[in-house]
Each structure stands twice: as C-alpha cells, then as structure tokens.
Design an enzyme around this catalytic site. Structure first.
Site, short mmCIF file in Angstrom:
data_model
loop_
_atom_site.label_atom_id
_atom_site.label_comp_id
_atom_site.label_asym_id
_atom_site.label_seq_id
_atom_site.Cartn_x
_atom_site.Cartn_y
_atom_site.Cartn_z
N LYS A 30 0.88 -1.22 0.04
CA LYS A 30 -0.12 -0.09 -0.01
C LYS A 30 0.88 1.32 -0.01
O LYS A 30 1.70 1.46 0.83
CB LYS A 30 -0.75 -0.23 1.04
CG LYS A 30 -2.01 1.16 1.26
CD LYS A 30 -3.01 0.90 2.44
CE LYS A 30 -4.00 2.04 2.21
NZ LYS A 30 -3.66 3.33 2.20
N ARG A 65 -9.14 10.62 -6.88
CA ARG A 65 -10.24 9.89 -6.11
C ARG A 65 -11.72 10.53 -5.96
O ARG A 65 -12.86 9.75 -5.99
CB ARG A 65 -9.80 9.21 -4.49
CG ARG A 65 -10.69 9.64 -3.65
CD ARG A 65 -9.73 9.24 -2.50
NE ARG A 65 -10.30 8.47 -1.29
CZ ARG A 65 -9.66 7.55 -0.73
NH1 ARG A 65 -8.53 7.26 -0.86
NH2 ARG A 65 -10.36 6.89 0.03
N GLU A 120 -1.82 4.22 -7.84
CA GLU A 120 -1.47 5.23 -6.62
C GLU A 120 -0.12 5.94 -7.45
O GLU A 120 0.82 5.24 -7.70
CB GLU A 120 -1.17 4.58 -5.65
CG GLU A 120 -0.91 5.19 -4.19
CD GLU A 120 -2.10 5.90 -3.62
OE1 GLU A 120 -3.34 5.78 -4.13
OE2 GLU A 120 -2.19 6.47 -2.64
N ARG A 124 -17.41 0.15 -0.86
CA ARG A 124 -16.41 0.00 0.02
C ARG A 124 -16.78 -1.29 0.61
O ARG A 124 -17.93 -1.51 1.24
CB ARG A 124 -16.37 1.09 1.09
CG ARG A 124 -14.99 0.67 2.06
CD ARG A 124 -15.54 1.78 3.28
NE ARG A 124 -15.32 3.30 3.00
CZ ARG A 124 -14.00 3.97 2.80
NH1 ARG A 124 -13.06 3.17 2.76
NH2 ARG A 124 -14.04 5.16 2.62
P1 AMP Z 1 -7.44 4.59 2.52
O1 AMP Z 1 -7.07 6.25 1.69
O2 AMP Z 1 -6.67 4.60 3.85
O3 AMP Z 1 -8.86 4.37 2.41
O4 AMP Z 1 -6.92 3.52 1.61
C1 AMP Z 1 -7.34 3.20 0.38
C2 AMP Z 1 -6.21 3.88 -0.66
O5 AMP Z 1 -5.16 3.36 -0.79
C3 AMP Z 1 -6.89 3.93 -2.04
O6 AMP Z 1 -7.83 4.88 -2.48
C4 AMP Z 1 -5.43 4.24 -2.87
O7 AMP Z 1 -5.48 5.57 -3.01
C5 AMP Z 1 -4.36 3.79 -1.90
N1 AMP Z 1 -3.36 2.61 -2.28
C6 AMP Z 1 -2.38 2.40 -2.06
N2 AMP Z 1 -1.89 1.31 -2.71
C7 AMP Z 1 -2.94 0.68 -3.32
C8 AMP Z 1 -3.02 -0.66 -3.92
N3 AMP Z 1 -1.90 -1.41 -4.15
N4 AMP Z 1 -4.33 -0.90 -4.19
C9 AMP Z 1 -5.33 -0.04 -4.02
N5 AMP Z 1 -5.28 0.97 -3.45
C10 AMP Z 1 -4.02 1.48 -3.07
#
Ligand code: AMP
Length: 593
Positions: free
Chosen positions: A256, A291, A324, A440
């Site tokens: 991530k 996003r 990303e 989600r």
């Molecule tokens: P969060 O912002 O904490 O809800 O985490 C989701 C976000 O992580 C997504 O909207 C992407 O922007 C980011 N992201 C980073 N790495 C990845 C990945 N390998 N797959 C999907 N999302 C990712």
C-alpha cells in the site's frame, strides 16, 4: 418550470431535516420536470453546474459577491457587508434586501442555469468584473426567494443537506414508489459519475411510459467510457491477519503506497492507427482523475506522457488504469510522504516540482482494455492484462507487485517486508472479485501497522463544527471541535468525537483558519448531533481529517453509537470528500473485529 417555482421546492427542502421528506419533495419536483430540466435541476440542487470531473468552477469570492449584491440592489457596499457580518449568509441578506422589490421572476430553470454557466465560464483578464456584471444582471431579473438560492450557488453554499444518493432514492421512488431501485441506479451512477445523465435518463423513461424491464436493460448497458471517470473502488479494514485470511481465502497481497489515487484514461478517438510506431504526432488523449473525480491531468505531465507511450507502444485503442502515484527523491529514490505528493494539486510550479519531486505511478488495476469493459472480469483476469502491458515499466508507470498468499504466515512476512521498506502497509484483494465502482466492501482490505498496536487506528472524519476556546485555548480561537462519520444509508453525518487535545499549536491555527472558511450560519440539516454537543459554530460538510485513536468504545451520547478514546489529529485529508469519510459500518467492523 420557472426558477421561481423551483425555489419554492428549495425552500421546503431547506426547512426540513427529515430524510424521507426531502426524498418525497425531490420526487414531487422530478414529477414536474422535463428530462432536460431534471438534468439541470439536479446539478443546481447540489450547488453545481456539471459533474465534478468537468472542473467547472465559479471563482467568485464572497467579497465579489458583496459587490454584486450592492450593484444589483443599489445599496452601498458597506451596508451589504454589515448585514452579511450580522447574518453570516449572503443568501439571507439578499432575500431581505430584495423583499418587496417588484420583479416578476419570469426566468425558467434552464435560463438561470445558462446564465450561471456564462458567469462560471468567464475567464482571463477582466473576468472578475464581467462575472460581477452578469451576476448582478441575473439578480435583477429574479424574485427575492430565487435570488436567495442563486446567490448561494457560486459561493458553494447552497446547503440543502443531501448528496447524489438522496437524488437516486427520489428517482427510485418515482419509478417504483420505494427505495428498491437505488442499488441499480447507484451502479449506473458509479460508472458514469454524472447525476444529471441518470436523472435525464429516468425522466425520459417515465415520459415514454416504457416498461421497467427496458430501463433495467438500459442501465445495465451503461459501461465505462474513456474520458469519463469511474467512481473508485474503496477498501475496508479488518483488525487482524486471521480475520483477513478468513474473509479472503484466495487473496492477492499488494504493497500500500501512501500517495494520490490516480485513475488514468488514455485513448484514441479515431481508433487504432496502423502505423502508430512510425508517426511522430500522437492522437492519444489522456485524462487523469483523483479519487474525488477531479481532473488532475495538468498536474502530472509525466503520467500523461507515459500513458501516451504505453498506448503507442502496445498499439492500443485505449486503456483505463487505476493506480497510486507517489513522489520520490530522484537522488535517493526514496518516497516522499503524502503531503509532498499532494503539493502538485496546487497547480502552479508543476514543471519545477516535476524536476525536484517526480512521481512514480503504481498501477494496480485495469478497468478497460482496447474496447473491452473489464469491470465485471475477476481481478485475476484484469491482472493478466496488466502483466502483459506493464511487464516492464513504461515511463513512470510501474506494475504494482501482487503475491498470491494462502496462509497467515505468508501475509505477515510480506507485510513486514513492505513496512520495513517504508511503505504504508498492505492491500489484500480477493482475486476472483469484480471491480465494484464506488463501493467499499471486503473485495479489498487495507492493513496498516497501526492496526497491530492495540486497537490504535486512524479514521477519516468530517469536521462538523467547533467550540469557542476558553482561557489558554482561546489564543487559537478554537477550544475543541466536533467530528463525525458519514452514513451513506441515510445520507447524513453522525457524531463520534469532540476533540479538545492532541493537536499541535500549528494544527490548531490551521484548523481554525480552515473552519472559518467553511463556517455555516446554522447547523446543516444533515448533521445528527445530540443537544449536549451543540457547537458554538458550525461548518459545512467539507473538511476531512485523519484522526488517530487508541480505542473505539460504545457511546450512548454520540449519534453514531461509537466514541473514540484519546483522539488526535494526524493530518488534513484534502484528497477526500466528506462522503468518503469512515462509515458507521466500518466503525462497527473495527470494534467488533
Ligand atoms: P485509504 O485512503 O486509507 O482508505 O486507503 C485506500 C487507498 O489506498 C486507495 O484509495 C488508494 O489511493 C491507496 N492505495 C495504495 N496502494 C494501493 C493498492 N496497491 N491498491 C489499491 N489502493 C491502493
């Protein structure tokens, strides 16, 4: 419909906080509109002129609007300013000063819309004056109630207290008399990201009195389109590796990255070129969306160039990639924190930033490939397309590694590897899952190191308002603030925490400044706040903050039913919309595990 009559609906909607009543009013309103009117009205109801991705902005500050009001009603600017200070809402001010003015209010919704569109489209030298003039001319032709709402729109302060989801509910009511069609409509909305198109389509269907089956087919045919953003899939959380494995036995684990979500569309309008390898000029178009579906294309020239190269090199007709993007130090190769990447969003100095802090884009999904919509294909298949076109990096585009894991140990090892390499954590994905735009769910699960240390985790919460500081706290003008989760079911905000500590002095100052910018004259209609927590000042639902806490507890006081122990501010999440904040379901999931 005359705008005057439309305003009566706006007033009724503004007066109620009951979701069902709002839905009913919207449904009644739609029954009186033609398909085109419905389309335009739906944008106006949300205080917009077009979907977000078209990037139409009014660029009309309150200061300018005060001048407009003084010009339209022949009042000294000072007087308008004074009234605005007293009331805190220019819409109300205009309503008062226009009261008794003899205007028939003959403009239709469409005419007002076109007029506002002209105002927004004025650009360049002297545009502020031209905007002022056009706005004042518009106000002169409106009745007092219409003026109240029309003034608020360019200021981004229409505040009717609902989002696209309530409009979808209202359409479902029109179609079948209940909410049961919302999922179908939402699915179509998620791939088109344009509420106006959906409203127009439904009103068209109703006008023609076609069978529901026909509409169902039409909706199902709404597939992805190059240049039109798809609402991104989102991740859920689970508290432990055991639970992740239990829920996703066939999982692909990816690193991530802590950057910016970038949805990249690259396509040829005229179809594939035979001699593309030899021609110098490219006909490939590129759009990059955030996003929140804002257009980021001018901010990332290196992504644009790489996307063109990808399409040219593989001689494709077009692709849509989900990725990303994260900025890095070109000397050391180390990634910068999120705050650095987001600097690109400021729009100026892009060339300089590109040199000093270029971005690397990690592509983790593909939604469209060479004429084929891939949303309903399993992730494993989508990845196979990616493996083909991104076997080697193309410019700044890299393939996100993915490892198939079957047990907890493997997952844990990967997690540790990535975290020690400085990454944010892991994303675990169900490999047979479809791409669920806008959803989600547990197709994607994120796991960060904070999840391992007790229950400490972070939440993306919406600032609802603030309390005047007493004594020492008063030096920042803010003593505490109230935050809440977004509840998509009822399209409203529920409280989770009143935060009075856990911020640095700078963070308090910045928070106060940001709160002042989004101050609301009274509690927004879609906030469900217990009396005991009533704020001294309310804010529009706009600012998302990342809050870290030690524990989630049940709460009889907070309207979400949950509270946070030891909350503290991690950062401002400018990349998130309030409707993308943590939900009550997520809180439940995290608490119960
Ligand atoms: P969060 O912002 O904490 O809800 O985490 C989701 C976000 O992580 C997504 O909207 C992407 O922007 C980011 N992201 C980073 N790495 C990845 C990945 N390998 N797959 C999907 N999302 C990712």
């Amino acid at each position: 419909m005359l705008f005057k009559d439309f305003s009566v609906y706006l007033q009724k909607i503004e007066k109620t906080t009951l979701r069902l009543e709002i839905t009913d009013l919207l449904s009644q309103l739609f029954s009186k509109l033609s398909p085109t009117e419905g389309k335009l009205a739906s944008y106006l109801l949300l205080g917009q002129l077009a979907p977000n991705y078209q990037g139409i902005e009014f660029n009309l500050a309150t200061k300018t609007m005060i001048k407009v009001v003084s010009r339209a009603y022949n009042l000294p600017e000072e007087e308008v300013k004074k009234k605005y200070k007293e009331i805190g809402d220019l819409g109300e001010v205009v309503w008062q000063v226009a009261e008794g003015k003899e205007t028939e209010g003959k403009l239709s919704i469409e005419e007002v819309y076109r007029h506002l569109y002209k105002v927004a489209k004025e650009e360049g030298e002297g545009s502020v004056e031209r905007k002022q003039y056009l706005m004042a001319e518009l106000l002169k032709q409106l009745d007092p109630l219409s003026s109240k709402y029309v003034v608020r729109i360019p200021l981004g302060k229409l505040r009717l207290g609902f989002s696209q989801l309530t409009i979808l509910d209202a359409l479902s009511w029109r179609l079948v008399g209940d909410k049961s069609w919302r999922p179908l409509l939402e699915k179509a909305y998620n791939v088109r990201s344009d509420i106006g198109i959906i409203v127009e389509m439904i009103l068209n269907h109703l006008q023609k009195k076609e069978k529901l089956e026909v509409l169902k087919e039409l909706l199902a045919k709404m597939t992805v389109q190059s240049g039109i953003p798809i609402r991104p899939a989102l991740a859920s959380r689970l508290p432990s590796f055991e639970e992740i494995i239990a829920k996703l036995p066939q999982a692909g684990v990816e690193p991530k990255y802590d950057g910016l979500r970038t949805q990249i569309h690259a396509w040829r309008e005229k179809g594939r070129k035979k001699d593309s390898l030899f021609s110098k000029e490219t006909d490939v178009k590129v759009k990059i969306f955030s996003r929140n579906l804002e257009d980021l294309t001018p901010m990332f020239p290196e992504i644009k160039e790489s996307a063109i190269e990808l399409v040219e090199r593989s001689n494709l007709q077009g692709v849509i990639l989900d990725s990303e993007s994260i900025s890095f130090d070109p000397q050391t190769g180390r990634f910068y924190p999120f705050q650095e990447t987001i600097k690109r969003k400021r729009k100026y100095n892009v060339a300089e930033l590109r040199r000093q802090r270029p971005v690397r884009t990690y592509v983790f999904d593909i939604l469209y490939f060479d004429g084929e919509d891939l949303l309903t294909q399993p992730l494993s298949k989508r990845r196979s397309y990616l493996n083909k076109i991104l076997a080697k990096p193309v410019g700044c585009l890299n393939l996100t590694p993915q490892h198939l894991v079957k047990d907890k140990k493997e997952m844990e090892t990967l997690f540790e590897e990535y975290v020690s390499a400085g990454l944010e954590g892991i994303m675990v994905k169900k490999i047979d899952s479809v791409y669920q735009a806008g959803a989600r769910n547990f197709n994607w699960v994120k796991f960060k190191p904070s999840a391992l240390t007790s229950v400490e985790d972070t939440f993306d919460l919406v600032v609802l308002g603030w309390y005047q500081g007493k004594g020492k706290r008063n030096k920042f003008g803010i003593g505490a603030f109230l935050v809440g989760v977004y509840n998509p079911r009822d399209d409203n905000y529920l409280t989770v925490s009143k935060i009075g500590t856990g911020l640095t002095d700078d963070q308090w100052r910045e928070l106060h400044k940001r709160c002042l910018e989004i101050k609301a004259p009274h509690k927004p209609a879609n906030y469900v706040v217990p009396k005991e927590l009533a704020c001294d000042f309310w804010t529009e639902p706009s600012l998302v903050v990342e809050i870290k806490a030690d524990e989630i507890t049940r709460s009889p006081l907070h309207t979400s039913g949950y509270a946070l122990r030891f909350p503290r501010l991690v950062r401002f999440r400018d990349d998130k919309l309030p409707t993308q904040a943590t939900t009550p379901e997520e809180m439940k999931e995290m608490m119960e595990g």
